[in-house]
Design a protein around this motif. Sequence first.
Motif, PDB file in Angstrom:
ATOM      1  N   MET A 193     -48.023 -23.719 -15.533  1.00 17.40           N
ATOM      2  CA  MET A 193     -46.600 -24.046 -15.592  1.00 17.40           C
ATOM      3  C   MET A 193     -46.344 -25.435 -15.016  1.00 17.40           C
ATOM      4  SD  MET A 193     -43.560 -23.248 -16.521  1.00 17.40           S
ATOM      5  CE  MET A 193     -43.587 -21.483 -16.870  1.00 17.40           C
ATOM      6  N   LEU A 194     -46.996 -25.768 -13.915  1.00 18.26           N
ATOM      7  CA  LEU A 194     -46.848 -27.108 -13.338  1.00 18.26           C
ATOM      8  C   LEU A 194     -47.344 -28.174 -14.315  1.00 18.26           C
ATOM      9  CD1 LEU A 194     -48.095 -26.427  -9.684  1.00 18.26           C
ATOM     10  CD2 LEU A 194     -45.720 -26.596 -10.487  1.00 18.26           C
ATOM     11  N   PHE A 195     -48.482 -27.905 -14.916  1.00 22.56           N
ATOM     12  CA  PHE A 195     -49.082 -28.825 -15.880  1.00 22.56           C
ATOM     13  C   PHE A 195     -48.162 -28.998 -17.094  1.00 22.56           C
ATOM     14  CE2 PHE A 195     -52.366 -29.566 -19.273  1.00 22.56           C
ATOM     15  CZ  PHE A 195     -52.871 -30.746 -18.782  1.00 22.56           C
ATOM     16  N   TYR A 196     -47.608 -27.901 -17.561  1.00 15.54           N
ATOM     17  CA  TYR A 196     -46.716 -27.902 -18.725  1.00 15.54           C
ATOM     18  C   TYR A 196     -45.480 -28.767 -18.482  1.00 15.54           C
ATOM     19  CZ  TYR A 196     -43.102 -25.990 -21.834  1.00 15.54           C
ATOM     20  OH  TYR A 196     -42.078 -25.834 -22.734  1.00 15.54           O
ATOM     21  N   LYS A 197     -44.844 -28.586 -17.352  1.00 16.55           N
ATOM     22  CA  LYS A 197     -43.615 -29.312 -17.062  1.00 16.55           C
ATOM     23  C   LYS A 197     -43.852 -30.815 -16.999  1.00 16.55           C
ATOM     24  CE  LYS A 197     -40.886 -27.219 -13.969  1.00 16.55           C
ATOM     25  NZ  LYS A 197     -40.471 -26.440 -12.778  1.00 16.55           N
ATOM     26  N   MET A 198     -44.959 -31.217 -16.393  1.00 14.17           N
ATOM     27  CA  MET A 198     -45.298 -32.638 -16.345  1.00 14.17           C
ATOM     28  C   MET A 198     -45.516 -33.205 -17.748  1.00 14.17           C
ATOM     29  SD  MET A 198     -45.367 -34.609 -13.765  1.00 14.17           S
ATOM     30  CE  MET A 198     -45.291 -34.635 -11.985  1.00 14.17           C
ATOM     31  N   ASN A 199     -46.181 -32.441 -18.597  1.00 14.43           N
ATOM     32  CA  ASN A 199     -46.498 -32.944 -19.929  1.00 14.43           C
ATOM     33  C   ASN A 199     -45.274 -33.020 -20.830  1.00 14.43           C
ATOM     34  OD1 ASN A 199     -49.299 -33.503 -19.722  1.00 14.43           O
ATOM     35  ND2 ASN A 199     -49.706 -31.313 -19.705  1.00 14.43           N
ATOM     36  N   VAL A 200     -44.348 -32.094 -20.674  1.00 12.21           N
ATOM     37  CA  VAL A 200     -43.099 -32.186 -21.443  1.00 12.21           C
ATOM     38  C   VAL A 200     -42.370 -33.479 -21.088  1.00 12.21           C
ATOM     39  CG1 VAL A 200     -40.798 -31.210 -21.755  1.00 12.21           C
ATOM     40  CG2 VAL A 200     -42.785 -29.705 -21.781  1.00 12.21           C
ATOM     41  N   MET A 201     -42.256 -33.755 -19.781  1.00 12.15           N
ATOM     42  CA  MET A 201     -41.553 -34.957 -19.354  1.00 12.15           C
ATOM     43  C   MET A 201     -42.298 -36.222 -19.751  1.00 12.15           C
ATOM     44  SD  MET A 201     -38.769 -33.925 -18.328  1.00 12.15           S
ATOM     45  CE  MET A 201     -38.302 -35.638 -18.170  1.00 12.15           C
ATOM     46  N   ASP A 202     -43.612 -36.160 -19.763  1.00  6.19           N
ATOM     47  CA  ASP A 202     -44.388 -37.328 -20.185  1.00  6.19           C
ATOM     48  C   ASP A 202     -44.187 -37.592 -21.668  1.00  6.19           C
ATOM     49  OD1 ASP A 202     -47.572 -38.381 -20.938  1.00  6.19           O
ATOM     50  OD2 ASP A 202     -46.404 -39.377 -19.382  1.00  6.19           O
ATOM     51  N   GLU A 203     -44.093 -36.523 -22.450  1.00  6.32           N
ATOM     52  CA  GLU A 203     -43.809 -36.690 -23.876  1.00  6.32           C
ATOM     53  C   GLU A 203     -42.408 -37.278 -24.068  1.00  6.32           C
ATOM     54  OE1 GLU A 203     -45.190 -36.201 -27.902  1.00  6.32           O
ATOM     55  OE2 GLU A 203     -46.226 -35.901 -26.000  1.00  6.32           O
ATOM     56  N   LYS A 204     -41.466 -36.824 -23.259  1.00  5.35           N
ATOM     57  CA  LYS A 204     -40.098 -37.366 -23.306  1.00  5.35           C
ATOM     58  C   LYS A 204     -40.106 -38.852 -22.938  1.00  5.35           C
ATOM     59  CE  LYS A 204     -35.508 -36.678 -23.367  1.00  5.35           C
ATOM     60  NZ  LYS A 204     -34.787 -36.283 -24.599  1.00  5.35           N
ATOM     61  N   LEU A 205     -40.922 -39.208 -21.969  1.00  2.18           N
ATOM     62  CA  LEU A 205     -41.049 -40.603 -21.553  1.00  2.18           C
ATOM     63  C   LEU A 205     -41.541 -41.463 -22.709  1.00  2.18           C
ATOM     64  CD1 LEU A 205     -41.026 -42.569 -19.031  1.00  2.18           C
ATOM     65  CD2 LEU A 205     -43.473 -42.063 -18.862  1.00  2.18           C
ATOM     66  N   GLY A 216     -33.162 -44.113 -20.766  1.00  3.98           N
ATOM     67  CA  GLY A 216     -33.961 -42.909 -21.017  1.00  3.98           C
ATOM     68  C   GLY A 216     -35.249 -42.933 -20.227  1.00  3.98           C
ATOM     69  N   LEU A 217     -35.895 -44.095 -20.174  1.00  4.38           N
ATOM     70  CA  LEU A 217     -37.127 -44.215 -19.406  1.00  4.38           C
ATOM     71  C   LEU A 217     -36.866 -44.009 -17.921  1.00  4.38           C
ATOM     72  CD1 LEU A 217     -40.168 -46.312 -19.840  1.00  4.38           C
ATOM     73  CD2 LEU A 217     -38.886 -46.811 -17.757  1.00  4.38           C
ATOM     74  N   SER A 218     -35.808 -44.594 -17.411  1.00  2.59           N
ATOM     75  CA  SER A 218     -35.479 -44.440 -15.996  1.00  2.59           C
ATOM     76  C   SER A 218     -35.186 -42.979 -15.645  1.00  2.59           C
ATOM     77  CB  SER A 218     -34.273 -45.311 -15.647  1.00  2.59           C
ATOM     78  OG  SER A 218     -33.904 -45.140 -14.294  1.00  2.59           O
ATOM     79  N   ASP A 219     -34.420 -42.307 -16.502  1.00  4.61           N
ATOM     80  CA  ASP A 219     -34.095 -40.896 -16.261  1.00  4.61           C
ATOM     81  C   ASP A 219     -35.350 -40.035 -16.264  1.00  4.61           C
ATOM     82  OD1 ASP A 219     -31.443 -41.556 -16.083  1.00  4.61           O
ATOM     83  OD2 ASP A 219     -30.934 -40.937 -18.129  1.00  4.61           O
ATOM     84  N   CYS A 220     -36.252 -40.307 -17.204  1.00  3.57           N
ATOM     85  CA  CYS A 220     -37.496 -39.534 -17.281  1.00  3.57           C
ATOM     86  C   CYS A 220     -38.350 -39.752 -16.041  1.00  3.57           C
ATOM     87  CB  CYS A 220     -38.288 -39.925 -18.526  1.00  3.57           C
ATOM     88  SG  CYS A 220     -37.624 -39.283 -20.061  1.00  3.57           S
ATOM     89  N   LEU A 221     -38.457 -40.988 -15.630  1.00  3.27           N
ATOM     90  CA  LEU A 221     -39.266 -41.296 -14.447  1.00  3.27           C
ATOM     91  C   LEU A 221     -38.685 -40.643 -13.193  1.00  3.27           C
ATOM     92  CD1 LEU A 221     -40.110 -45.053 -15.095  1.00  3.27           C
ATOM     93  CD2 LEU A 221     -41.688 -43.117 -15.194  1.00  3.27           C
TER      94      LEU A 221
END
Length: 355
Positions: A193-205, A216-221
């Motif tokens: 679950m921790l790994f998943y959440k990071m990867n979703v946000m990285d894809e959003k980035l 958008g980049l600032s919000d994602c970071l």
Amino acid sequence: MKNSTSKIGQNSTLKIVAYFILFVGLLPATSYSQGYRTINAYMDDFAKNELYVKKSLMDYSVSIVESQLYTRTQYTAERIITKLENVNTILKNNNKGFEGNTLLRDSFIRMNEKTIECLKNGSLILSDYEYQSTLSLAEIGENFNRKEIDQAEYYQELRNYEADKRIFALTYKLPLKSGKGKNILEYNASQNMLFYKMNVMDEKLNLAIAAKDKKGLSDCLNMIQVMYQETLAKTEEYKGEYQDNSLNEANIAYSRFIAAQRDKLSDLFNGYVDEYNKLQSLKNQSSETNEAVAAYNEVVKVYNMKKNIFYSVFKDVQTTKSKLYDTWLTTNSAFLKRNGKIDNIYDNYAVNDKS
């Protein structure tokens, strides 16, 4: 530029589908078409069938992680659903329990039904990185919460089953050994679950980068930083679950790298986008004087330079990220092999204990 998390989405599915059914005992229906004269015979037969299927699922889960075949996972999920549905139907029709006590049977059926539900609705399959990344941050947060609630409910059902199994055994004065803390299945799901959440946000980035979206980049970071702190806090809690902390450490290393993208990319990206916007503004001007043309050419030169610098760094980041992902995947597989050993039948059902 595409992120390695597109591949991660598929690979995580391979793990999660197999992982969250590792310790579900699928009872062959023939075992319960007969009556039992003693509780030892009932529990021994129960344990033998459960052990057989646990070992088969563990072996399969390791092989599917290594083969990384998404279609194979889909087929396996469908096959398991069919088998569980058939087992539940036969148990309801033929299993009368032991001396009319159906506690173990009924609890087992409920657990199977919860497994079927989760396999069908995909609530525990953490693979939808690309889809999630297209949603707003608020929607992503809501979906994270839902998945975590679904995950908690699923493992609570497994704990209910284990509790009922102990009660059933104690009813007939049979000592039943049980582990402490999270079992390997729940522990692995928590890490995923921790790994998943990071990867979703990285894809959003990456979507923000492709769209040249500074906000958008600032919000994602900013969101990634929050999740990084969450990862540090939860992995600190998980340290005591297993002596083997390799998966814990791999998650920390991966999350740290994702969070560190702020320092590597943010300023370069903003500078590149600022020059891009200047260039677009000049393109919209109608003046074609020598001065205007010279100014335009200078902006093009600076824009290309900043763009090339940014994407050079971005490419290096993606390459390192892919390697860290591969390390995480290998670590996960090795962790399961080391810690997902199937116990001897009498370690679970100590029916011959004379104490």
